[in-house]
Design an enzyme around this catalytic site. Structure first.
Site, PDB file in Angstrom:
ATOM      1  N   ARG A 244       0.839  -1.207   0.000  1.00  0.00           N
ATOM      2  CA  ARG A 244       0.000   0.000   0.000  1.00  0.00           C
ATOM      3  C   ARG A 244       0.872   1.255   0.000  1.00  0.00           C
ATOM      4  O   ARG A 244       0.558   2.251  -0.677  1.00  0.00           O
ATOM      5  CB  ARG A 244      -0.942  -0.011   1.212  1.00  0.00           C
ATOM      6  CG  ARG A 244      -2.112  -0.976   1.048  1.00  0.00           C
ATOM      7  CD  ARG A 244      -3.129  -0.804   2.165  1.00  0.00           C
ATOM      8  NE  ARG A 244      -2.641  -1.334   3.434  1.00  0.00           N
ATOM      9  CZ  ARG A 244      -2.829  -2.571   3.856  1.00  0.00           C
ATOM     10  NH1 ARG A 244      -3.473  -3.447   3.097  1.00  0.00           N
ATOM     11  NH2 ARG A 244      -2.370  -2.968   5.033  1.00  0.00           N
ATOM     12  N   PHE A 260     -10.951  -5.451  -6.383  1.00  0.00           N
ATOM     13  CA  PHE A 260     -11.043  -6.295  -5.184  1.00  0.00           C
ATOM     14  C   PHE A 260     -10.625  -5.443  -3.982  1.00  0.00           C
ATOM     15  O   PHE A 260      -9.791  -5.821  -3.160  1.00  0.00           O
ATOM     16  CB  PHE A 260     -10.137  -7.528  -5.305  1.00  0.00           C
ATOM     17  CG  PHE A 260     -10.290  -8.264  -6.610  1.00  0.00           C
ATOM     18  CD1 PHE A 260     -11.343  -9.150  -6.801  1.00  0.00           C
ATOM     19  CD2 PHE A 260      -9.399  -8.050  -7.649  1.00  0.00           C
ATOM     20  CE1 PHE A 260     -11.483  -9.819  -8.016  1.00  0.00           C
ATOM     21  CE2 PHE A 260      -9.527  -8.716  -8.858  1.00  0.00           C
ATOM     22  CZ  PHE A 260     -10.578  -9.609  -9.046  1.00  0.00           C
ATOM     23  N   ASP A 282     -15.446  -3.594  -5.824  1.00  0.00           N
ATOM     24  CA  ASP A 282     -15.523  -4.799  -4.987  1.00  0.00           C
ATOM     25  C   ASP A 282     -16.912  -5.404  -5.101  1.00  0.00           C
ATOM     26  O   ASP A 282     -17.892  -4.707  -5.428  1.00  0.00           O
ATOM     27  CB  ASP A 282     -15.215  -4.463  -3.526  1.00  0.00           C
ATOM     28  CG  ASP A 282     -14.846  -5.700  -2.712  1.00  0.00           C
ATOM     29  OD1 ASP A 282     -13.655  -6.071  -2.713  1.00  0.00           O
ATOM     30  OD2 ASP A 282     -15.751  -6.289  -2.105  1.00  0.00           O
ATOM     31  N   CYS A 372      -2.075 -14.097  -3.578  1.00  0.00           N
ATOM     32  CA  CYS A 372      -1.879 -14.502  -2.179  1.00  0.00           C
ATOM     33  C   CYS A 372      -1.967 -16.016  -2.037  1.00  0.00           C
ATOM     34  O   CYS A 372      -2.098 -16.530  -0.922  1.00  0.00           O
ATOM     35  CB  CYS A 372      -2.900 -13.819  -1.275  1.00  0.00           C
ATOM     36  SG  CYS A 372      -4.610 -14.260  -1.640  1.00  0.00           S
TER      37      CYS A 372
END
Length: 428
Positions: A244, A260, A282, A372
């Protein structure tokens, strides 16, 4: 009354009278603290991973189970020649039948063990250079505590017990948290699918103190509201803290799309970094509502951020047809790979969403793309993204490789702990 044969307390043989409790250095010592000659015998030639100090013992490596260990109970791990190898938690319903607590024959698994290990793990975070009051304090195997996840959001602790061994020692883990963090509220979020593989039911429970509806944290100058009771993971994606920050540094003057987006973390970092505007996309309306609250909490103008609720794949394809473009796009999808069998399908999903992103990027734009999924190897992920760029007619170069933040360490002997991978790509 003499102790039954084979029952040995942590330090020598002591008489046991039913469920009678003794104390050891101030901690209650119960029947569960007794070693009952429970053993896992490793098949010949399968000890190599233990010699390398890898903490997992798969069922196929176990030649025999001696004694009658209960799920989660501590067992000694021995080679075929009787050599002591490790002390582990037993999980009869999992493919990973043993998870090593210690490779030190003199280290006993008891209440003090968890107090010491959790305290050491939390202390290691004090040296991290981070501007945040939300950190992961225990990262399971990588901190020597298989199955335990512990996050701290300001003054609220949130923990997860993912394995039979961690569940077996639940009371001792909670006692350690109460001792180490006496002023913090404590919430258990053991509501994860992986517990089913260990034969465990899901559980959410406020263990100590008042758990607020939303906890406010600060991260690199951004204020964020976290839903610790029902949010993703333990409430927020702490592992993406460094990424971030990287997005914020690249966002000055940019029109940003955050796919997302969850509660808007990447988009808010971009606004903090001077982005012209941000679109948060999202599938969850409640998550986007919280993103709006986070925007207002930080004093960003309402027109600086737009929220779009829907399926990212469908919306990105529609925007491509409309000719819509952005200067910076973030792709941080949920885990597509949950088994080796799903790897091919997941690869198609990653390629599809990255292909859409390349079509929507303006020349000179930046793509921050992530996986991830621990089963998705770095080289394969890069190949998928490269193939997507090729099909989109784009040329790009990797500016930076991104991974999980420092409070999510990876033990040298446990490469499986490295699950998050990301690429910052500049397109021509």
């Amino acid at each position: 009354m003499d102790a039954p044969v084979g029952l040995t307390y942590v330090f020598g043989r002591l008489p046991v009278h039913g469920a009678q409790e003794l104390t050891l250095r101030g901690f209650p010592l119960r029947i569960k603290d007794i070693i009952v000659d429970q053993q896992l015998i490793i098949a010949a030639g399968r000890e190599k991973s233990l010699f390398r100090r890898h903490p997992w013992i798969f069922s196929g490596a176990v030649a025999a189970v001696k004694g009658r260990p209960k799920s989660g109970q501590t067992v000694d791990v021995l080679g075929q020649n009787g050599q002591w190898l490790a002390r582990a938690a037993f999980s009869p319903k999992s493919q990973i039948q043993g998870r090593v607590w210690t490779f030190d024959a003199d280290e006993r698994i008891d209440a003090e063990f968890f107090l010491r290990r959790i305290g050491q793990s939390a202390a290691r975070r004090r040296s991290l250079e981070t501007e945040s009051d939300a950190l992961r304090l225990v990262q399971s195997e990588s901190d020597g505590l298989p199955g335990l996840i512990l996050d701290r959001y300001a003054a609220v602790l949130v923990f997860q017990l993912l394995t039979a061994g961690a569940e077996f020692w639940r009371a001792e883990i909670i006692a350690a948290l109460r001792t180490l963090f006496p002023d913090d509220a404590i919430l258990e979020r053991s509501d994860v699918d992986v517990r089913a593989k260990e034969g465990l039911a899901e559980r959410i429970e406020a263990v100590h103190g008042e758990i607020p509806e939303l906890v406010e944290i600060r991260e690199n100058g951004v204020r964020l509201l976290v839903d610790v009771r029902s949010g993703h993971k333990t409430g927020f994606y702490l592992d993406q803290r460094d990424s971030r920050l990287a997005v914020g540094r690249a966002a000055a003057g940019a029109e940003v799309l955050n796919c997302f987006s969850y509660t808007g973390g990447f988009g808010l970092a971009a606004l903090r970094g001077g982005a012209k505007n941000v679109t948060q996309l999202d599938a969850s309306a409640p998550a986007l509502d919280l993103a709006v609250r986070n925007r207002d909490l930080n004093g960003f103008a309402p027109e600086s951020m737009t929220t779009v609720c829907g399926d990212a794949f469908q919306i990105l394809r529609a925007w491509r047809k409309e000719g819509r473009t952005f200067d910076l796009i973030v792709l941080d999808p949920p885990k597509f790979v949950d088994s080796k069998a799903s790897l091919t399908r997941a690869a198609r999903g990653y390629k599809d969403v990255n292909l859409c992103a390349f079509h929507l990027l303006r020349p000179g734009g930046r793509l921050f793309t992530f996986s991830c999924s621990g089963l998705m190897e770095d080289a394969l992920f890069q190949k998928i993204v490269a193939d997507a760029a090729l099909d989109a007619g784009s040329t790009g170069r990797i500016v930076r490789r991104l991974t999980q933040a420092q409070d999510h360490p990876v033990a040298l002997a446990f490469p499986e702990g490295a699950y998050l991978k990301g690429l910052e790509i500049e397109v021509e």
